[in-house]
Each structure stands twice: as structure tokens, then as C-alpha cells.
Design a protein around this motif. Structure first.
Motif, PDB file in Angstrom:
ATOM      1  N   TYR A 136      29.219  47.204  35.100  1.00 23.39           N
ATOM      2  CA  TYR A 136      27.877  47.026  35.111  1.00 23.39           C
ATOM      3  C   TYR A 136      27.099  47.111  36.298  1.00 23.39           C
ATOM      4  O   TYR A 136      25.689  47.645  36.155  1.00 23.39           O
ATOM      5  N   LYS A 188      24.019  52.771  34.443  1.00 27.52           N
ATOM      6  CA  LYS A 188      22.897  53.015  33.348  1.00 27.52           C
ATOM      7  C   LYS A 188      23.243  52.106  32.131  1.00 27.52           C
ATOM      8  O   LYS A 188      22.355  51.487  31.418  1.00 27.52           O
ATOM      9  N   ASN A 189      24.700  51.860  31.700  1.00 28.90           N
ATOM     10  CA  ASN A 189      25.080  50.981  30.653  1.00 28.90           C
ATOM     11  C   ASN A 189      24.669  49.549  31.278  1.00 28.90           C
ATOM     12  O   ASN A 189      24.329  48.819  30.270  1.00 28.90           O
ATOM     13  N   GLN A 192      21.146  48.914  30.339  1.00 35.17           N
ATOM     14  CA  GLN A 192      20.854  48.832  29.087  1.00 35.17           C
ATOM     15  C   GLN A 192      21.359  47.723  28.470  1.00 35.17           C
ATOM     16  O   GLN A 192      20.445  46.919  27.625  1.00 35.17           O
ATOM     17  N   GLU A 193      22.300  47.135  28.760  1.00 29.34           N
ATOM     18  CA  GLU A 193      22.848  45.846  28.367  1.00 29.34           C
ATOM     19  C   GLU A 193      21.969  44.452  28.838  1.00 29.34           C
ATOM     20  O   GLU A 193      21.740  43.663  28.032  1.00 29.34           O
TER      21      GLU A 193
END
Length: 206
Positions: A136, A188-189, A192-193
Motif C-alpha cells: 500500500y 498507485k494501487n 486506488q484502494e
């Protein structure tokens, strides 16, 4: 509830809501319907009462955070719930509380800041390290440094000369600081989350 515990619980509420300067020991006794002698049987002076109130407040905060952590499925959900908890918590604290402590009880203020600073920096460092392992937060982030910067900015929130309360609410300050820090170290992930969780949360508030 024992008498001493009741005094601490109620006095803490008075101090946080109205500031330290205006709440005298006489006022605490009057509001609790007790004699001043009863108050002084448990506390040497106002400084000792303040000290006990702050320790009780720290303990309650830690208990709430531990409860949130134990009821979250993954790290970013916990992060969001900490944001929500912190935002609501600072709303009940009168900015005068910290300002009064800093100006009129500098020794106690410095002792409590030092006591709390290390614990909170360590908690946040561990959270960031967990986020790095989960993908994260960006790998290579200096978790200890980010945690220290965040804590010092949190302390600055309570400076009226830096953030006048008539211009910035404590809730807005906390949310801005918290999200700026988290988003700044997110992958980036992770972003998004986090954005999806924030969107879902905001819809529930409508």
C-alpha cells in the motif's frame, strides 16, 4: 465508579471542552457537587489533576485505536477508520486547551508532549511498515522519519499563532494533514484502494 475516577473523567471533559485556564478547582468541585476538600483529598493541586486527566485521555485513545484495529479486515480500512476517529475526536477539543497548557503549565505540557510523542511516532512507524509490506505504501519510505514529521505537524495544529481557529477547524486540519501524509507515501494501487474506500465512506455520510 470510584470518586477519584469520576473526578478525572468529568474534569477531563471540562478541560477539553472549555480550556484549562477557566476551569478552577473550585469550579470542578461545584460542577461535581462535591466539596473542594474532597477534590484535594485525591489531588494535591490542579497540575496533578491535569496530569491524571491527560494520562486517562491517552489511555482511552489507545484503547479506541486498538479496538478499531481489531475490527478491520485490512490495513487501509484501519487507516480510514483512524481518520474518522481522529476527525471526530478533535472536534470536541477546544483549541484553548493546548494553548492554555503550553502557556500556563509549560512543564506539564512539555512532559506530556515528550511522553506521547514517542508512543505515537512508534505506532505510526509500525503502521507505515505494515503498509509497505502490504504494497500500500512505497517501498524504501523512511517510516520513522515520516512518523516524526507527522507528529510534529500534529503538535503545530494546536498553535493558534500558526493555525488561527477562526480560519481553520481542528477537524479540517487533522483530515488534511492525515490524508496528505498517507497519500504522499502511497503506491498507485494503494491510492486506488484508498480513494475507493474514501468514496464509499463519504457516500455513507450523505
Amino acid at each position: 465508579m470510584e470518586v477519584k475516577e469520576r473526578i478525572v473523567q468529568e474534569a477531563c471533559r471540562f478541560f477539553l471542552n472549555e480550556g484549562v485556564r477557566r476551569i478552577t478547582m473550585d469550579e470542578v468541585a461545584r460542577r461535581l457537587g462535591m466539596s473542594k476538600r474532597t477534590i484535594y483529598e485525591h489531588f494535591r493541586d490542579k497540575t496533578e489533576l491535569l496530569h491524571c486527566c491527560m494520562l486517562a485521555s491517552f489511555a482511552q485513545n489507545d484503547e479506541e485505536i486498538a479496538h478499531l484495529e481489531g475490527n478491520c479486515e485490512h490495513l487501509l480500512e484501519f487507516v480510514l477508520r483512524v481518520l474518522d476517529y481522529g476527525s471526530h475526536s478533535v472536534k470536541i477539543i477546544n483549541p484553548a486547551f493546548f494553548e492554555d497548557l503550553r502557556l500556563y503549565y509549560p512543564k506539564l505540557y512539555n512532559e506530556m508532549v515528550a511522553y506521547r510523542r514517542d508512543a505515537m511516532v512508534d505506532q505510526l512507524r509500525k503502521l507505515i511498515e505494515q503498509g509497505m509490506k502490504g504494497g500500500y505504501f512505497r517501498s524504501g519510505t523512511n517510516a520513522a522519519l515520516v512518523a516524526k514529521i507527522f507528529m510534529e505537524q500534529m503538535l503545530a495544529m494546536n498553535r493558534r499563532d500558526v493555525f488561527p481557529p477562526e480560519l481553520y477547524s481542528q477537524s479540517e486540519l487533522f483530515e488534511t494533514l492525515f490524508l496528505t501524509t498517507i497519500r504522499g507515501i502511497s503506491t498507485k494501487n494503494g491510492l486506488q484502494e484508498l480513494d475507493q474506500l474514501l468514496s464509499d465512506y463519504q457516500k455513507k455520510q450523505l
